[in-house]
Motif scaffolding. Structure first.
Motif, PDB file in Angstrom:
ATOM      1  N   LEU A   1      29.639  39.001  38.676  1.00 15.00           N
ATOM      2  CA  LEU A   1      30.879  38.615  39.311  1.00 15.00           C
ATOM      3  C   LEU A   1      30.697  39.112  40.727  1.00 15.00           C
ATOM      4  O   LEU A   1      30.644  40.423  41.026  1.00 15.00           O
ATOM      5  CB  LEU A   1      32.228  38.888  38.425  1.00 15.00           C
ATOM      6  CG  LEU A   1      33.559  38.635  39.466  1.00 15.00           C
ATOM      7  CD1 LEU A   1      33.638  37.038  39.515  1.00 15.00           C
ATOM      8  CD2 LEU A   1      34.694  39.342  38.446  1.00 15.00           C
ATOM      9  N   LEU A   2      31.253  38.491  41.821  1.00 12.43           N
ATOM     10  CA  LEU A   2      31.368  38.799  43.226  1.00 12.43           C
ATOM     11  C   LEU A   2      32.826  38.812  43.623  1.00 12.43           C
ATOM     12  O   LEU A   2      33.483  39.867  43.939  1.00 12.43           O
ATOM     13  CB  LEU A   2      30.632  38.049  44.329  1.00 12.43           C
ATOM     14  CG  LEU A   2      30.735  38.691  45.648  1.00 12.43           C
ATOM     15  CD1 LEU A   2      30.350  40.110  45.726  1.00 12.43           C
ATOM     16  CD2 LEU A   2      30.003  37.709  46.625  1.00 12.43           C
ATOM     17  N   ALA A   3      33.571  37.725  43.243  1.00 13.54           N
ATOM     18  CA  ALA A   3      35.073  37.569  43.499  1.00 13.54           C
ATOM     19  C   ALA A   3      35.407  36.436  42.691  1.00 13.54           C
ATOM     20  O   ALA A   3      34.686  35.270  42.171  1.00 13.54           O
ATOM     21  CB  ALA A   3      35.183  37.303  44.826  1.00 13.54           C
ATOM     22  N   GLY A   4      36.879  36.278  42.373  1.00 14.93           N
ATOM     23  CA  GLY A   4      37.351  35.444  41.628  1.00 14.93           C
ATOM     24  C   GLY A   4      38.931  35.290  41.569  1.00 14.93           C
ATOM     25  O   GLY A   4      39.466  36.222  42.186  1.00 14.93           O
ATOM     26  N   ASP A   5      39.424  34.381  40.839  1.00 13.71           N
ATOM     27  CA  ASP A   5      40.929  34.350  40.749  1.00 13.71           C
ATOM     28  C   ASP A   5      41.392  35.680  40.057  1.00 13.71           C
ATOM     29  O   ASP A   5      40.819  36.016  39.247  1.00 13.71           O
ATOM     30  CB  ASP A   5      41.010  33.162  39.806  1.00 13.71           C
ATOM     31  CG  ASP A   5      41.238  31.929  40.507  1.00 13.71           C
ATOM     32  OD1 ASP A   5      41.277  31.585  41.751  1.00 13.71           O
ATOM     33  OD2 ASP A   5      40.579  30.627  39.768  1.00 13.71           O
ATOM     34  N   ALA A   6      42.372  36.314  40.610  1.00 14.21           N
ATOM     35  CA  ALA A   6      42.766  37.560  40.122  1.00 14.21           C
ATOM     36  C   ALA A   6      44.118  37.794  40.182  1.00 14.21           C
ATOM     37  O   ALA A   6      45.008  37.318  41.240  1.00 14.21           O
ATOM     38  CB  ALA A   6      42.056  38.750  40.932  1.00 14.21           C
ATOM     39  N   GLU A   7      44.980  38.391  39.521  1.00 12.78           N
ATOM     40  CA  GLU A   7      46.190  39.028  39.404  1.00 12.78           C
ATOM     41  C   GLU A   7      46.451  40.407  38.591  1.00 12.78           C
ATOM     42  O   GLU A   7      45.415  40.692  37.952  1.00 12.78           O
ATOM     43  CB  GLU A   7      47.222  37.962  39.006  1.00 12.78           C
ATOM     44  CG  GLU A   7      46.897  37.816  37.295  1.00 12.78           C
ATOM     45  CD  GLU A   7      47.778  36.572  36.758  1.00 12.78           C
ATOM     46  OE1 GLU A   7      48.283  35.824  37.565  1.00 12.78           O
ATOM     47  OE2 GLU A   7      48.059  36.534  35.604  1.00 12.78           O
TER      48      GLU A   7
END
Length: 172
Positions: free
Chosen positions: A108-114
């Protein structure tokens, strides 16, 4: 600009003895470090956030603003970056090169997050700690993820029950 196949850190640390904040050094945060590569070349900074209007003028700003949940006057970054790609204890100025990532199609490099409070967050992991619970499943129970090799895919929460899958996501 040439990045020499290196990825920015999740957050650039302020050099020892320097005045200012991370906003002031080497792009500050990952989303500022890649700003010059974006078509618009804009930075997400405190001045833009305080003056607005946004999110139209800020890359990676949440499309749905909830002033009760986001800081900086309602601004929110809902795209998390995998800072875990950097080894724990690595110098704050170190970079990770793409050739050093074992399985770029699964990392994973980046993605939906909270975060745990349901607030958008700009990181999914930091050096030494991958936080898979930060992945947000906000698209009909799915999360959009950008992998190191450049492809985008969706996952469901059940995918995180597979320890090997999570290990690969972390980049290990």
């Amino acid at each position: 600009m040439n990045n020499h196949g290196e990825y920015p850190r999740a957050r650039t640390y302020v050099p020892e003895g320097a005045s200012g904040s991370a906003w002031d050094f080497e792009g500050g945060f990952w989303f500022n470090a890649i700003g010059p590569y974006l078509e618009e070349g804009r930075r997400f900074d405190q001045e833009l956030v305080s003056t607005g209007p946004w999110p139209q003028n800020i890359p990676f700003a949440s499309p749905s603003i909830d002033e009760d949940k986001h800081g900086w006057g309602g601004a929110g970054i809902d795209i998390g970056y995998n800072g875990y790609l950097f080894p724990a204890g690595s110098p704050p100025t170190s970079r990770v090169r793409s050739i050093n990532i074992v399985n770029p199609s699964r990392a994973l490099l980046a993605g939906d997050a909270e975060n745990a409070n349901g607030v958008g967050t700009w990181q999914i992991g930091v050096p030494g700690s991958f936080v898979e619970s930060s992945i947000a499943f906000r698209h009909g129970g799915k999360a959009n993820l950008l992998f190191v090799d450049g492809h985008v895919d969706q996952i469901v929460a059940e995918d995180l029950e597979d320890d090997e899958f999570v290990k690969q996501l972390a980049g290990k």
